[in-house]
Motif scaffolding. Structure first.
Motif, PDB file in Angstrom:
ATOM      1  N   PHE A  38       0.847  -1.185   0.000  1.00 20.49           N
ATOM      2  CA  PHE A  38       0.000   0.000   0.000  1.00 20.49           C
ATOM      3  C   PHE A  38       0.893   1.250   0.000  1.00 20.49           C
ATOM      4  CE2 PHE A  38      -2.353  -3.254   2.583  1.00 20.49           C
ATOM      5  CZ  PHE A  38      -3.183  -3.651   1.557  1.00 20.49           C
ATOM      6  N   ALA A  39       0.396   2.323  -0.588  1.00 23.85           N
ATOM      7  CA  ALA A  39       1.200   3.532  -0.784  1.00 23.85           C
ATOM      8  C   ALA A  39       1.789   4.044   0.521  1.00 23.85           C
ATOM      9  CB  ALA A  39       0.333   4.616  -1.430  1.00 23.85           C
ATOM     10  N   GLN A  40       3.062   4.384   0.475  1.00 25.63           N
ATOM     11  CA  GLN A  40       3.792   4.823   1.663  1.00 25.63           C
ATOM     12  C   GLN A  40       5.012   5.632   1.242  1.00 25.63           C
ATOM     13  OE1 GLN A  40       6.103   1.211   3.287  1.00 25.63           O
ATOM     14  NE2 GLN A  40       4.353   0.293   2.210  1.00 25.63           N
ATOM     15  N   ALA A  41       5.710   6.184   2.223  1.00 24.71           N
ATOM     16  CA  ALA A  41       6.871   7.014   1.923  1.00 24.71           C
ATOM     17  C   ALA A  41       7.956   6.236   1.193  1.00 24.71           C
ATOM     18  CB  ALA A  41       7.441   7.601   3.211  1.00 24.71           C
ATOM     19  N   GLU A  42       8.026   4.931   1.419  1.00 20.00           N
ATOM     20  CA  GLU A  42       9.028   4.100   0.756  1.00 20.00           C
ATOM     21  C   GLU A  42       8.766   3.960  -0.744  1.00 20.00           C
ATOM     22  OE1 GLU A  42       7.419   3.491   3.459  1.00 20.00           O
ATOM     23  OE2 GLU A  42       8.823   2.965   5.065  1.00 20.00           O
ATOM     24  N   HIS A  43       7.661   4.506  -1.212  1.00 23.92           N
ATOM     25  CA  HIS A  43       7.349   4.565  -2.640  1.00 23.92           C
ATOM     26  C   HIS A  43       7.419   6.012  -3.138  1.00 23.92           C
ATOM     27  CE1 HIS A  43       4.480   0.957  -1.595  1.00 23.92           C
ATOM     28  NE2 HIS A  43       5.751   0.652  -1.462  1.00 23.92           N
ATOM     29  N   GLY A  44       7.921   6.888  -2.298  1.00 24.88           N
ATOM     30  CA  GLY A  44       7.820   8.324  -2.539  1.00 24.88           C
ATOM     31  C   GLY A  44       8.421   8.825  -3.831  1.00 24.88           C
ATOM     32  N   GLY A  45       9.531   8.247  -4.270  1.00 24.20           N
ATOM     33  CA  GLY A  45      10.167   8.736  -5.481  1.00 24.20           C
ATOM     34  C   GLY A  45       9.299   8.589  -6.711  1.00 24.20           C
ATOM     35  N   GLY A  68       0.015  -5.446  -2.565  1.00 27.72           N
ATOM     36  CA  GLY A  68      -0.590  -5.828  -1.295  1.00 27.72           C
ATOM     37  C   GLY A  68      -0.355  -7.300  -1.019  1.00 27.72           C
ATOM     38  N   PRO A  69      -0.855  -7.785   0.113  1.00 34.06           N
ATOM     39  CA  PRO A  69      -0.569  -9.164   0.536  1.00 34.06           C
ATOM     40  C   PRO A  69      -1.086 -10.231  -0.411  1.00 34.06           C
ATOM     41  CG  PRO A  69      -2.272  -8.169   1.909  1.00 34.06           C
ATOM     42  CD  PRO A  69      -1.689  -7.066   1.091  1.00 34.06           C
ATOM     43  N   GLN A  70      -2.123  -9.939  -1.184  1.00 37.60           N
ATOM     44  CA  GLN A  70      -2.702 -10.937  -2.085  1.00 37.60           C
ATOM     45  C   GLN A  70      -2.323 -10.713  -3.546  1.00 37.60           C
ATOM     46  OE1 GLN A  70      -4.163 -13.421  -0.515  1.00 37.60           O
ATOM     47  NE2 GLN A  70      -3.925 -12.294   1.407  1.00 37.60           N
ATOM     48  N   VAL A  71      -1.378  -9.803  -3.795  1.00 38.65           N
ATOM     49  CA  VAL A  71      -1.006  -9.458  -5.162  1.00 38.65           C
ATOM     50  C   VAL A  71       0.261 -10.203  -5.571  1.00 38.65           C
ATOM     51  CG1 VAL A  71      -0.325  -7.602  -6.721  1.00 38.65           C
ATOM     52  CG2 VAL A  71      -2.052  -7.177  -4.961  1.00 38.65           C
ATOM     53  N   SER A  74       4.931 -10.626  -9.828  1.00 37.22           N
ATOM     54  CA  SER A  74       5.650 -11.262 -10.940  1.00 37.22           C
ATOM     55  C   SER A  74       4.670 -11.821 -11.966  1.00 37.22           C
ATOM     56  CB  SER A  74       6.546 -12.382 -10.422  1.00 37.22           C
ATOM     57  OG  SER A  74       7.578 -11.870  -9.608  1.00 37.22           O
ATOM     58  N   GLN A  75       3.614 -12.407 -11.474  1.00 32.65           N
ATOM     59  CA  GLN A  75       2.602 -12.976 -12.365  1.00 32.65           C
ATOM     60  C   GLN A  75       1.962 -11.887 -13.216  1.00 32.65           C
ATOM     61  OE1 GLN A  75      -1.297 -14.661 -10.809  1.00 32.65           O
ATOM     62  NE2 GLN A  75      -0.277 -16.562 -11.390  1.00 32.65           N
ATOM     63  N   LEU A  76       1.640 -10.763 -12.595  1.00 33.18           N
ATOM     64  CA  LEU A  76       1.028  -9.649 -13.320  1.00 33.18           C
ATOM     65  C   LEU A  76       1.997  -9.044 -14.333  1.00 33.18           C
ATOM     66  CD1 LEU A  76      -0.882  -7.879 -10.402  1.00 33.18           C
ATOM     67  CD2 LEU A  76      -1.856  -9.300 -12.218  1.00 33.18           C
ATOM     68  N   LEU A  77       3.265  -8.971 -13.963  1.00 33.06           N
ATOM     69  CA  LEU A  77       4.271  -8.435 -14.878  1.00 33.06           C
ATOM     70  C   LEU A  77       4.419  -9.334 -16.101  1.00 33.06           C
ATOM     71  CD1 LEU A  77       6.550  -6.335 -15.374  1.00 33.06           C
ATOM     72  CD2 LEU A  77       8.086  -7.900 -14.170  1.00 33.06           C
ATOM     73  N   ASP A  83       3.875  -2.899 -16.532  1.00 33.40           N
ATOM     74  CA  ASP A  83       5.104  -2.801 -17.316  1.00 33.40           C
ATOM     75  C   ASP A  83       6.354  -2.878 -16.446  1.00 33.40           C
ATOM     76  OD1 ASP A  83       3.814  -2.204 -19.934  1.00 33.40           O
ATOM     77  OD2 ASP A  83       3.122  -0.437 -18.830  1.00 33.40           O
ATOM     78  N   PHE A  84       6.214  -2.382 -15.218  1.00 34.83           N
ATOM     79  CA  PHE A  84       7.317  -2.398 -14.265  1.00 34.83           C
ATOM     80  C   PHE A  84       6.769  -2.815 -12.902  1.00 34.83           C
ATOM     81  CE2 PHE A  84       8.516   0.682 -17.482  1.00 34.83           C
ATOM     82  CZ  PHE A  84       9.831   0.329 -17.766  1.00 34.83           C
ATOM     83  N   LEU A  85       7.650  -3.373 -12.108  1.00 34.12           N
ATOM     84  CA  LEU A  85       7.268  -3.919 -10.806  1.00 34.12           C
ATOM     85  C   LEU A  85       8.288  -3.478  -9.773  1.00 34.12           C
ATOM     86  CD1 LEU A  85       5.858  -6.177  -8.960  1.00 34.12           C
ATOM     87  CD2 LEU A  85       7.582  -7.727  -9.909  1.00 34.12           C
ATOM     88  N   MET A  86       7.818  -3.122  -8.580  1.00 32.64           N
ATOM     89  CA  MET A  86       8.717  -2.899  -7.461  1.00 32.64           C
ATOM     90  C   MET A  86       9.061  -4.271  -6.883  1.00 32.64           C
ATOM     91  SD  MET A  86       8.151  -0.643  -3.991  1.00 32.64           S
ATOM     92  CE  MET A  86       7.939   0.890  -4.901  1.00 32.64           C
ATOM     93  N   GLY A  87      10.259  -4.743  -7.152  1.00 33.78           N
ATOM     94  CA  GLY A  87      10.610  -6.118  -6.811  1.00 33.78           C
ATOM     95  C   GLY A  87      11.757  -6.231  -5.832  1.00 33.78           C
ATOM     96  N   TYR A  88      12.280  -7.458  -5.757  1.00 34.83           N
ATOM     97  CA  TYR A  88      13.238  -7.827  -4.729  1.00 34.83           C
ATOM     98  C   TYR A  88      14.236  -8.798  -5.336  1.00 34.83           C
ATOM     99  CZ  TYR A  88      14.623  -9.447   0.001  1.00 34.83           C
ATOM    100  OH  TYR A  88      15.307  -9.758   1.147  1.00 34.83           O
ATOM    101  N   ASP A  89      15.497  -8.640  -5.020  1.00 38.63           N
ATOM    102  CA  ASP A  89      16.549  -9.451  -5.647  1.00 38.63           C
ATOM    103  C   ASP A  89      16.270 -10.946  -5.574  1.00 38.63           C
ATOM    104  OD1 ASP A  89      17.538  -6.909  -5.581  1.00 38.63           O
ATOM    105  OD2 ASP A  89      19.410  -7.395  -4.571  1.00 38.63           O
TER     106      ASP A  89
END
Length: 328
Positions: A38-45, A68-71, A74-77, A83-89
């Motif tokens: 959910f939207a937060q400061a860690e998405h601020g840029g 969110g927890p049920q999203v 990677s599947q949606l991407l 087109d882009f995803l906030m992901g994790y190594d």
């Protein structure tokens, strides 16, 4: 003569416009970006780039969608829903292990913001050996094996974390997983004395809140990728200077987000130099290095979480960030 020519020219232009002969202005490329929560400061840029017109200036019409927890991002991407995803190594490396064409093109933060929140009598992470620790199910295959290897933790210490802080408040022997700017803030609001230990301070290698796309996007529209990355990182540069434009959009998307929570998060991002520390101090916001990716690959292989044959070099590219040198 000049006046006559002007009148004629205007008439011809008007006629051409009516007949559809005048070339339309170039439309902005539509782009969808999916965040991790959910939207937060860690998405601020990203919100800053949208709010202040950086995306528009780059010829992009960007829609930011909340995760969110049920999203399943990677599947949606891979399905083309974003087109882009906030992901994790680790997520991307595990995808590459399965043959999924995921590629990281930049990193918002120079380290993962995960850690453990403990009571204020705990000296360090090593002191938690043998003590109960609340973690989520997914954490068993991310940071827990790293903690186990580094500090000698054992699986019998694990208790389920349900994203409810009451067990932590009720039991002075309990510690729990936490995010730099989330659970510690909640504890502070409840008047509970707590300490937060950032995994990155102990050498946990993954980056944080990376920008992930697909091989198809890289091959088919590298210019769009370059514009999105540059505008997003410029958004991050500007967000810590003047966060108000982005914060207004964040609170529209997530009305539960408070000014106090946002201010706390921004303060923590500045204190820890999440954006501009490490390699970013010299190479600019968003930078990634092969050395760091290799560290994450080595950790996962050593923990039997990743097939050694996984082509980790294909999990990322620095082509869109290495020459930007976006700083403060």
């Amino acid at each position: 003569m000049n006046a006559v020519m002007t009148i004629v020219s205007r008439a011809l232009l008007a006629t051409a416009a009516c007949l559809g002969f005048v070339a339309p202005s170039t439309a902005a490329d539509k782009v969808t970006f999916l965040t991790s929560w959910f939207a937060q400061a860690e998405h601020g840029g990203f919100y800053q780039a949208k709010a202040t017109g950086l995306y528009e200036k780059a010829g992009l019409d960007v829609t930011i969608k909340m995760g969110g927890p049920q999203v399943n991002g990677s599947q949606l991407l891979l399905a083309g829903e974003t087109d882009f995803l906030m992901g994790y190594d680790i997520q991307v490396l595990k995808g590459r292990e399965k043959g999924l064409p995921l590629v990281t093109v930049a990193s918002s933060f120079q380290f993962d913001l995960q850690g453990i929140m403990a009571h204020d009598d705990v000296a360090d992470l090593a002191a938690l050996k043998g003590k109960p620790i609340l973690i989520s199910g997914s954490s068993r295959t991310t940071f827990w094996p790293w903690l186990r290897a580094k500090y000698g933790y054992t699986d019998d210490q694990i208790h389920a974390y349900t994203f409810n802080l009451q067990p932590f408040f009720a039991d002075p022997t309990v510690s729990q997983q936490a995010y730099l700017s989330s659970e510690p803030f909640q504890a502070q609001q409840q008047g509970a004395k707590a300490k937060f230990f950032l995994f990155a301070d102990g050498g946990y290698p993954p980056y944080g809140s990376a920008i992930v796309t697909t091989e198809k996007m890289l091959a088919g529209n590298p210019d769009l990728v370059a514009r999105f990355v540059k505008a997003s990182l410029e958004g991050w540069r500007d967000y810590l200077k003047n966060p108000e434009p982005a914060n207004a959009l964040i609170k529209v998307d997530n009305p539960k987000m408070t000014d106090a929570q946002i201010a706390y998060a921004i303060d923590k991002l500045k204190q820890t130099k999440a954006l501009d520390g490490g390699d970013a101090a010299t190479s600019g916001i968003g930078i990634m290095t092969a050395a760091r990716w290799k560290q994450t690959y080595d950790f996962l292989v050593a923990a039997n979480l990743l097939d050694p044959k996984t082509e980790w070099q294909k999990a990322f590219t620095d082509r869109f960030v290495k020459d930007l040198k976006i700083g403060f």
